[in-house]
Design an enzyme around this catalytic site. Structure first.
Site, PDB file in Angstrom:
ATOM      1  N   HIS A 256      -2.090  13.931  -4.581  1.00  0.00           N
ATOM      2  CA  HIS A 256      -2.201  15.300  -3.889  1.00  0.00           C
ATOM      3  C   HIS A 256      -3.233  15.239  -2.634  1.00  0.00           C
ATOM      4  CE1 HIS A 256      -2.847  19.650  -4.367  1.00  0.00           C
ATOM      5  NE2 HIS A 256      -1.756  19.578  -4.824  1.00  0.00           N
ATOM      6  N   GLU A 317       4.907  18.676  -8.641  1.00  0.00           N
ATOM      7  CA  GLU A 317       6.399  18.854  -8.287  1.00  0.00           C
ATOM      8  C   GLU A 317       7.159  17.694  -9.251  1.00  0.00           C
ATOM      9  OE1 GLU A 317       7.068  20.684  -6.028  1.00  0.00           O
ATOM     10  OE2 GLU A 317       6.009  20.350  -4.144  1.00  0.00           O
TER      11      GLU A 317
HETATM   12  C1  LIG Z   1       0.723  14.753  -1.579  1.00  0.00           C
HETATM   13  C2  LIG Z   1       0.307  13.799  -0.444  1.00  0.00           C
HETATM   14  C3  LIG Z   1       1.133  14.436   0.958  1.00  0.00           C
HETATM   15  C4  LIG Z   1      -1.111  13.871  -0.196  1.00  0.00           C
HETATM   16  O1  LIG Z   1      -1.463  13.160   0.716  1.00  0.00           O
HETATM   17  P1  LIG Z   1      -3.146  12.756   1.069  1.00  0.00           P
HETATM   18  O2  LIG Z   1      -3.993  13.147   0.345  1.00  0.00           O
HETATM   19  O3  LIG Z   1      -3.067  12.781   2.598  1.00  0.00           O
HETATM   20  O4  LIG Z   1      -3.114  11.142   0.879  1.00  0.00           O
HETATM   21  P2  LIG Z   1      -3.056  10.001   2.048  1.00  0.00           P
HETATM   22  O5  LIG Z   1      -1.825  10.317   3.058  1.00  0.00           O
HETATM   23  O6  LIG Z   1      -4.509  10.294   2.401  1.00  0.00           O
HETATM   24  O7  LIG Z   1      -2.933   8.706   1.228  1.00  0.00           O
HETATM   25  C5  LIG Z   1      -3.948   7.674   0.588  1.00  0.00           C
HETATM   26  C6  LIG Z   1      -3.319   6.629   0.407  1.00  0.00           C
HETATM   27  O8  LIG Z   1      -2.428   6.769  -0.896  1.00  0.00           O
HETATM   28  C7  LIG Z   1      -1.169   6.165  -0.634  1.00  0.00           C
HETATM   29  N1  LIG Z   1      -0.183   7.146  -1.280  1.00  0.00           N
HETATM   30  C8  LIG Z   1      -0.656   8.603  -1.327  1.00  0.00           C
HETATM   31  N2  LIG Z   1       0.652   9.228  -2.187  1.00  0.00           N
HETATM   32  C9  LIG Z   1       1.384   8.393  -2.389  1.00  0.00           C
HETATM   33  C10 LIG Z   1       2.579   8.069  -3.238  1.00  0.00           C
HETATM   34  N3  LIG Z   1       3.146   9.285  -3.533  1.00  0.00           N
HETATM   35  N4  LIG Z   1       2.905   6.965  -3.344  1.00  0.00           N
HETATM   36  C11 LIG Z   1       2.567   5.776  -2.841  1.00  0.00           C
HETATM   37  N5  LIG Z   1       1.583   5.881  -1.893  1.00  0.00           N
HETATM   38  C12 LIG Z   1       0.926   6.777  -1.972  1.00  0.00           C
HETATM   39  C13 LIG Z   1      -0.994   6.546   0.912  1.00  0.00           C
HETATM   40  O9  LIG Z   1       0.061   5.414   1.456  1.00  0.00           O
HETATM   41  C14 LIG Z   1      -2.293   6.095   1.341  1.00  0.00           C
HETATM   42  O10 LIG Z   1      -2.423   4.751   1.326  1.00  0.00           O
HETATM   43  P3  LIG Z   1      -3.115   3.820   2.551  1.00  0.00           P
HETATM   44  O11 LIG Z   1      -4.514   4.217   2.536  1.00  0.00           O
HETATM   45  O12 LIG Z   1      -2.993   2.433   2.416  1.00  0.00           O
HETATM   46  O13 LIG Z   1      -2.567   4.292   3.796  1.00  0.00           O
HETATM   47  C15 LIG Z   1       0.821  12.270  -0.795  1.00  0.00           C
HETATM   48  O14 LIG Z   1       0.183  11.975  -1.819  1.00  0.00           O
HETATM   49  C16 LIG Z   1       2.208  12.184  -0.800  1.00  0.00           C
HETATM   50  O15 LIG Z   1       3.458  12.087   0.290  1.00  0.00           O
HETATM   51  N6  LIG Z   1       3.098  12.094  -1.849  1.00  0.00           N
HETATM   52  C17 LIG Z   1       4.241  12.305  -2.178  1.00  0.00           C
HETATM   53  C18 LIG Z   1       5.044  13.232  -1.873  1.00  0.00           C
HETATM   54  C19 LIG Z   1       4.958  14.444  -2.802  1.00  0.00           C
HETATM   55  O16 LIG Z   1       4.920  14.506  -4.045  1.00  0.00           O
HETATM   56  N7  LIG Z   1       4.605  15.767  -2.446  1.00  0.00           N
HETATM   57  C20 LIG Z   1       4.140  16.859  -3.093  1.00  0.00           C
HETATM   58  C21 LIG Z   1       2.832  17.497  -3.038  1.00  0.00           C
HETATM   59  S1  LIG Z   1       2.445  18.530  -4.194  1.00  0.00           S
END
Ligand SMILES: CC(C)(COP(=O)(O)OP(=O)(O)OC[C@H]1O[C@@H](n2cnc3c(N)ncnc32)[C@H](O)[C@@H]1OP(=O)(O)O)[C@@H](O)C(=O)NCCC(=O)NCCS
Length: 380
Positions: A256, A317
């Site tokens: 998140h 979600e």
């Molecule tokens: C929700 C989300 C977009 C938040 O993203 P964020 O805070 O910007 O996190 P980041 O994109 O900075 O990710 C940080 C690290 O964790 C990893 N990571 C984050 N969410 C992950 C997931 N669901 N599965 C695997 N790895 C994940 C990223 O690949 C990243 O790794 P890196 O630093 O080696 O590149 C992200 O966690 C995600 O894509 N989740 C899956 C989709 C989802 O469930 N969306 C609903 C949100 S309510």
């Protein structure tokens, strides 16, 4: 990129709100001061809609008056049914239908444009819009709203034409309450921006539905359900998760932007889902709930190993998918059902914005060319 530009407005506070308070580090969400755990499972959607609009929980009389006000505004204009029929025939996503349907709510306004009554109107119309579209998608005639049924029960009834089981109604009510508001997320910001121009609440909620459609906002629960089913089919969650992460994919329903611990809504939705699956009934295929729990355990463990510096837990979600499936909401309607709940927050934010309005008009840093001179078309 210029350092002064805050891409995505991350960390920039652009409004004061008394509606919901998020502590991402502690994993806490409070709605008007009530922890979400206090409300989801006990409060009805109408009570939380009232709470968000007025600041305090309603008395029984106030709740009943709000329920009646919603009930009186559920019926769609006949022209809207035609649009929804066309949307279903064209196989457009439910969120497109929701956007088109809610935009037309102005057709059934009784009286002049007014933010308070428009807020009720869109909250009342959205479930009918989504259910009507769904009936057409299934090749069936829409089911008229049942005045004897409350908001959540009526939504399930309009989807299926059958009286919903009490456990399913309670589960859906808990869901709608849990997602009713969540700070200045993209769709809420869109709604506030629209009313800040002194436009109307129907326009604001139409924009909010458009913003919610995007996969970065409201689109994950469908893929989460697919993932749980796929894992069940393979029978080995650990291997499935390892394969996905090895392939560089993300696990849907984990992580998140704001929460650094487990999303508090995941816990309330998990508890609600457990009650629904224990009661049995539509959608509660044996084993899905347990498969989800196992996948959560394995997923969190694998993510801890691979990203030790970053806590990646389940988000809203993940159990949304399990719960909505359990109460009988079809996968294709997950995001639109999110809108049915979040409209409470959207409209409360509109009223809050209008109560102390300042036009929302950020600035941009110009990064294009300068000082160019005109070239006539024949010389280009
Ligand atoms: C929700 C989300 C977009 C938040 O993203 P964020 O805070 O910007 O996190 P980041 O994109 O900075 O990710 C940080 C690290 O964790 C990893 N990571 C984050 N969410 C992950 C997931 N669901 N599965 C695997 N790895 C994940 C990223 O690949 C990243 O790794 P890196 O630093 O080696 O590149 C992200 O966690 C995600 O894509 N989740 C899956 C989709 C989802 O469930 N969306 C609903 C949100 S309510």
């Amino acid at each position: 990129m210029d350092d002064s530009v805050r891409r995505g407005l991350e960390g920039v506070a652009v409004a004061e709100t008394s509606l919901s308070d998020i502590d991402g580090g502690a994993g806490e969400l409070a709605i008007r001061g009530y922890p979400v755990e206090e409300l989801a499972g006990d409060a009805s959607f109408a009570e939380v809609l009232y709470l968000l609009r007025h600041g305090d929980l309603p008395t029984a009389e106030e709740r009943d008056a709000l329920r009646a006000a919603l009930r009186d505004r559920r019926a769609l204009a006949p022209e809207v049914r035609e649009v929804l029929r066309a949307a279903a025939a064209a196989d457009l996503p439910a969120m497109d239908a929701a956007r088109m349907g809610v935009a037309a709510a102005s057709l059934v306004r009784d009286g002049a444009e007014d933010p308070e009554t428009d807020a009720l109107l869109v909250a009342a119309q959205l479930p009918t819009v989504v259910a009507t579209y769904w009936r057409y998608r299934r090749g069936e005639e829409p089911v008229a709203p049942d005045p004897a049924l409350d908001h959540a029960a009526n939504y399930l009834y309009m989807l299926t034409g059958e009286a919903p089981a009490p456990a399913a109604v309670d589960g859906l009510e808990a869901y709608l309450v849990a997602v009713s508001d969540h700070g200045l997320n993209a769709s809420t910001f869109a709604a506030r921006t629209v009313v800040s121009t002194e436009s109307d609440v129907v326009s604001a909620v139409t924009a909010a539905v458009g913003a919610l459609k995007g996969p970065l906002h409201g689109g994950a629960p469908g893929p989460v359900l697919d993932m749980i089913r796929e894992v069940r089919a393979t029978g080995d969650a650990r291997e499935w998760v390892a394969d996905r992460l090895d392939a560089g994919e993300r696990l849907m329903g984990f992580g998140h932007r704001v929460y650094r611990v487990r999303d508090p809504r995941a816990a309330v939705l998990e508890a609600a889902a457990e009650r629904v699956y224990e009661a049995g009934g539509t959608g509660t295929d044996a084993g899905l709930f347990e498969a989800a729990r196992e996948l959560e355990r394995v997923g969190v463990e694998a993510l801890r190993e691979r990203k030790p510096d970053r806590r990646l837990d389940t988000n809203v979600e993940f159990y949304t998918a399990v719960l909505l499936h359990g109460v009988g909401v079809p996968r294709d309607l997950f995001s639109a059902t999110f809108a049915v709940g979040r409209v409470a927050g959207w409209t409360a934010h509109c009223l809050e914005q209008l109560g102390d309005n300042r036009l929302i008009r950020p600035s941009s840093r110009y990064a294009g060319e300068r000082g160019r001179t005109w070239t006539p078309i024949e010389e280009r």
